[in-house]
Design a protein around this motif. Structure first.
Motif, PDB file in Angstrom:
ATOM      1  N   LEU A 287       0.815  -1.218   0.000  1.00  0.00           N
ATOM      2  CA  LEU A 287       0.000   0.000   0.000  1.00  0.00           C
ATOM      3  C   LEU A 287       0.847   1.267   0.000  1.00  0.00           C
ATOM      4  N   ILE A 288       2.070   1.178   0.513  1.00  0.00           N
ATOM      5  CA  ILE A 288       2.942   2.359   0.505  1.00  0.00           C
ATOM      6  C   ILE A 288       3.254   2.759  -0.931  1.00  0.00           C
ATOM      7  N   GLN A 289       3.598   1.771  -1.764  1.00  0.00           N
ATOM      8  CA  GLN A 289       3.847   2.057  -3.186  1.00  0.00           C
ATOM      9  C   GLN A 289       2.613   2.652  -3.843  1.00  0.00           C
ATOM     10  N   LEU A 290       1.454   2.081  -3.528  1.00  0.00           N
ATOM     11  CA  LEU A 290       0.211   2.561  -4.138  1.00  0.00           C
ATOM     12  C   LEU A 290      -0.043   4.029  -3.779  1.00  0.00           C
ATOM     13  N   VAL A 291       0.079   4.366  -2.494  1.00  0.00           N
ATOM     14  CA  VAL A 291      -0.166   5.743  -2.065  1.00  0.00           C
ATOM     15  C   VAL A 291       0.846   6.695  -2.690  1.00  0.00           C
ATOM     16  N   GLU A 292       2.124   6.319  -2.688  1.00  0.00           N
ATOM     17  CA  GLU A 292       3.153   7.179  -3.278  1.00  0.00           C
ATOM     18  C   GLU A 292       2.905   7.411  -4.758  1.00  0.00           C
ATOM     19  N   PHE A 293       2.450   6.369  -5.464  1.00  0.00           N
ATOM     20  CA  PHE A 293       2.166   6.510  -6.895  1.00  0.00           C
ATOM     21  C   PHE A 293       1.047   7.518  -7.131  1.00  0.00           C
ATOM     22  N   TYR A 294      -0.060   7.402  -6.353  1.00  0.00           N
ATOM     23  CA  TYR A 294      -1.206   8.294  -6.577  1.00  0.00           C
ATOM     24  C   TYR A 294      -1.003   9.682  -5.954  1.00  0.00           C
ATOM     25  N   GLN A 295       0.055   9.862  -5.189  1.00  0.00           N
ATOM     26  CA  GLN A 295       0.431  11.216  -4.775  1.00  0.00           C
ATOM     27  C   GLN A 295       1.093  11.973  -5.925  1.00  0.00           C
ATOM     28  N   LEU A 296       1.672  11.212  -6.847  1.00  0.00           N
ATOM     29  CA  LEU A 296       2.342  11.824  -8.001  1.00  0.00           C
ATOM     30  C   LEU A 296       1.530  11.742  -9.282  1.00  0.00           C
ATOM     31  N   ASN A 297       0.610  10.789  -9.343  1.00  0.00           N
ATOM     32  CA  ASN A 297      -0.176  10.558 -10.558  1.00  0.00           C
ATOM     33  C   ASN A 297      -1.654  10.433 -10.210  1.00  0.00           C
ATOM     34  N   LYS A 298      -2.491  11.112 -10.960  1.00  0.00           N
ATOM     35  CA  LYS A 298      -3.931  11.031 -10.714  1.00  0.00           C
ATOM     36  C   LYS A 298      -4.475   9.652 -11.041  1.00  0.00           C
ATOM     37  N   GLY A 299      -4.029   9.082 -12.155  1.00  0.00           N
ATOM     38  CA  GLY A 299      -4.500   7.761 -12.560  1.00  0.00           C
ATOM     39  C   GLY A 299      -6.012   7.691 -12.688  1.00  0.00           C
ATOM     40  N   VAL A 300      -6.634   6.720 -12.044  1.00  0.00           N
ATOM     41  CA  VAL A 300      -8.088   6.546 -12.122  1.00  0.00           C
ATOM     42  C   VAL A 300      -8.821   7.399 -11.091  1.00  0.00           C
ATOM     43  N   LEU A 301      -8.083   8.098 -10.227  1.00  0.00           N
ATOM     44  CA  LEU A 301      -8.716   8.917  -9.186  1.00  0.00           C
ATOM     45  C   LEU A 301      -9.149  10.271  -9.744  1.00  0.00           C
ATOM     46  N   PRO A 302     -10.083  10.964  -9.089  1.00  0.00           N
ATOM     47  CA  PRO A 302     -10.513  12.288  -9.571  1.00  0.00           C
ATOM     48  C   PRO A 302      -9.435  13.359  -9.415  1.00  0.00           C
ATOM     49  N   CYS A 303      -8.461  13.155  -8.502  1.00  0.00           N
ATOM     50  CA  CYS A 303      -7.338  14.083  -8.341  1.00  0.00           C
ATOM     51  C   CYS A 303      -6.218  13.335  -7.625  1.00  0.00           C
ATOM     52  N   LYS A 304      -5.039  13.935  -7.559  1.00  0.00           N
ATOM     53  CA  LYS A 304      -3.922  13.326  -6.843  1.00  0.00           C
ATOM     54  C   LYS A 304      -4.184  13.345  -5.337  1.00  0.00           C
ATOM     55  N   LEU A 305      -3.563  12.409  -4.637  1.00  0.00           N
ATOM     56  CA  LEU A 305      -3.619  12.404  -3.180  1.00  0.00           C
ATOM     57  C   LEU A 305      -2.661  13.476  -2.667  1.00  0.00           C
ATOM     58  N   LYS A 306      -3.156  14.368  -1.788  1.00  0.00           N
ATOM     59  CA  LYS A 306      -2.337  15.497  -1.339  1.00  0.00           C
ATOM     60  C   LYS A 306      -2.079  15.505   0.158  1.00  0.00           C
ATOM     61  N   HIS A 307      -3.133  15.424   0.967  1.00  0.00           N
ATOM     62  CA  HIS A 307      -2.995  15.568   2.416  1.00  0.00           C
ATOM     63  C   HIS A 307      -3.604  14.337   3.086  1.00  0.00           C
ATOM     64  N   TYR A 308      -2.816  13.663   3.913  1.00  0.00           N
ATOM     65  CA  TYR A 308      -3.376  12.490   4.592  1.00  0.00           C
ATOM     66  C   TYR A 308      -3.956  12.878   5.950  1.00  0.00           C
ATOM     67  N   CYS A 309      -5.020  12.194   6.325  1.00  0.00           N
ATOM     68  CA  CYS A 309      -5.621  12.371   7.645  1.00  0.00           C
ATOM     69  C   CYS A 309      -4.827  11.533   8.641  1.00  0.00           C
ATOM     70  N   ALA A 310      -4.384  12.164   9.710  1.00  0.00           N
ATOM     71  CA  ALA A 310      -3.620  11.436  10.725  1.00  0.00           C
ATOM     72  C   ALA A 310      -4.098  11.845  12.100  1.00  0.00           C
ATOM     73  N   ARG A 311      -4.148  10.890  13.008  1.00  0.00           N
ATOM     74  CA  ARG A 311      -4.440  11.192  14.410  1.00  0.00           C
ATOM     75  C   ARG A 311      -3.124  11.428  15.126  1.00  0.00           C
ATOM     76  N   ILE A 312      -2.877  12.661  15.519  1.00  0.00           N
ATOM     77  CA  ILE A 312      -1.609  12.990  16.158  1.00  0.00           C
ATOM     78  C   ILE A 312      -1.705  12.794  17.659  1.00  0.00           C
ATOM     79  N   THR A 313      -0.531  12.672  18.301  1.00  0.00           N
ATOM     80  CA  THR A 313      -0.458  12.559  19.757  1.00  0.00           C
ATOM     81  C   THR A 313       0.352  13.732  20.290  1.00  0.00           C
ATOM     82  N   LEU A 314      -0.149  14.404  21.311  1.00  0.00           N
ATOM     83  CA  LEU A 314       0.568  15.526  21.911  1.00  0.00           C
ATOM     84  C   LEU A 314       1.474  15.025  23.037  1.00  0.00           C
TER      85      LEU A 314
END
Length: 453
Positions: A426-453
């Protein structure tokens, strides 16, 4: 002749000492951090402190939220607002919280106003020559002499009752009004509903459950000073785009040029917590990425869109054919056949992976962090245990794409496009679609993450 000295007493100069308060800030995973802050600290300064203390990258999307669980409301605390003033409006018995998380949509209307002001919701008080662009509409909000009108139907909760009524509303610089006769805008049919000066605009988190709202797209006006649920003026829209338009327009009318200054000068703080020496680090944007060809002696930018798409597809196929060598647990390379299980699970440590959360929880997380094109997360599929789901926002809507496993010559791969482009993990898949739109409506730009303080 004798000289006598004369003592002159000067008035004492009292230094101005800002009182300090201890505030508690929570993250999405409910961990918290206590901060001792001066009384004039702004929301932006608090964010800057937490960014520096936790060594986060500052992409100007970090935001402080005011969370009121007892009435199910939440709002963005604007960067220039004084945090201690916000806290002073809380009741002693209330279990309110400050949350620190990303909000990619905080100033998105300055970048892409076309997504925020649909044509059918905008009209103008004076005659206009020709078509007005979303950018011009935005400029009108920031001007003190002109203003656009936002209009449309909203559900309003009747005061002192549990019932809701669908009414035609009109937003002007002087406040929010509703029509007592259909969609009439005549002054005799308009009745005042709320102003902005002494109220804040909140998003409803559980409108259906707590207030019996007809939809999930609620918002409300709440007086600045502490008040009970009866002081709330509850509204809800039919869809997210409508709610976003109303809330954005109200923010612009309430704060005007101050919002634009917050957007343009994010490091201007009151209490000196901000650091001018820190260079702003923005997240990857679509405009900063270009297709490159490194096959020759010199690299070149691929300007032809058709050629760029062809290269992207070839690159994806090349990844599939590469040997799947990865470092084993003791740092030694292992063969692909031995590491297939590792490859299939290596994504679990990634911040964009959210394990077994539901579709509704995924949508809630994305909405929380802003319905900006390319905000995404990856999660386990609930309907098929062997597959994954990519959830992402585009056009202010959330879309879900199934990532299915495919087997080829004993090797397992992941694919989004029925096997045309395959990835060993899945890491390869995400990195690919961050650089290429492919079949998605747009490139992946910002990931949702739960941060810890």
């Amino acid at each position: 002749m004798s000289l006598s000295a004369r003592r002159v007493t000067l008035p004492a100069i009292t230094p101005i000492v800002l009182q300090k308060r201890v505030i508690k800030v929570y993250s999405e995973d409910e961990t918290s951090r206590a901060l001792e802050v001066p009384s004039d600290i702004t929301a932006r300064d608090v964010c800057q402190l937490l960014i520096l203390k936790n060594h986060y990258i500052d992409d100007h999307s970090w935001t402080l939220f005011e969370h009121l669980p007892h009435i199910g409301l939440e709002r963005t605390i604007e960067d220039h607002e004084l945090v201690i003033e916000v806290l002073s409006n809380w009741g002693m018995e209330e279990e309110n919280k400050l949350y620190f998380r990303k909000n990619y949509a905080k100033y998105e209307f300055f970048k892409n106003p076309m997504y925020f002001f649909p044509e059918h919701m905008v009209s103008f008080a004076t005659e206009t020559n020709g078509e007005i662009s979303p950018t011009q509409i935005l400029q009108m909000f920031l001007s003190s002499s002109t203003y656009p009108e936002i209009h449309g139907f909203l559900h309003a909760k009747e005061q002192g009752k549990k019932s809701w009524k669908k009414i035609y509303f009109l937003l002007r610089r002087s406040g929010l009004y509703f029509s007592t006769k259909g969609t009439s805008k005549e002054p005799r049919h308009l009745q005042f509903f709320s102003e902005f000066g002494n109220s804040d605009i909140y998003m409803s988190l559980a409108g259906k459950k707590k207030h019996g709202a007809p939809t999930n797209y609620g918002f409300c006006f709440k007086p600045n000073k502490a008040g009970g649920p009866r002081d709330l003026k509850m509204l809800c829209a039919e869809e997210e785009q409508s709610r976003t338009c109303w809330v954005t327009a109200i923010r612009l009318l309430k704060y005007g040029m101050q919002l634009y200054q917050n957007y343009m000068h994010p490091y201007q703080g009151r209490s000196g917590c901000s650091s001018q020496s820190i260079s702003p680090m923005r997240s990857i944007s679509e405009n900063s990425l270009v297709a490159m060809d490194f096959s020759g002696q010199k690299s070149r930018v691929i300007e032809n869109p058709t050629e760029a798409l062809s290269v992207a597809v070839e690159e994806g196929l090349a990844w599939r054919k590469k040997g799947c060598l990865r470092l084993g647990t003791h740092g030694s390379p292992t063969a692909s056949s031995q590491s297939s299980t590792t490859n299939m699970a290596i994504h679990r440590s990634q911040p964009w992976f959210h394990h077994k959360i539901s579709r509704d929880e995924a949508q809630r997380l994305i909405i929380q962090q802003g319905l900006v094109d390319g905000v995404f997360l990856v999660r386990d599929s609930q309907s098929n245990p062997k597959t994954f789901v990519l959830s992402m926002s585009h056009g202010q809507k959330i879309k879900h794409f199934q990532i299915i496993p495919v087997e080829d010559e004993g090797e397992m791969f992941h694919t989004l496009d029925d096997g045309h482009t395959r990835f060993t993990d899945l890491i390869q898949l995400v990195e690919f679609y961050q650089l290429n739109k492919g079949v998605l409506p747009c490139k992946l730009k910002h990931y949702c993450a739960r941060i810890t303080l």
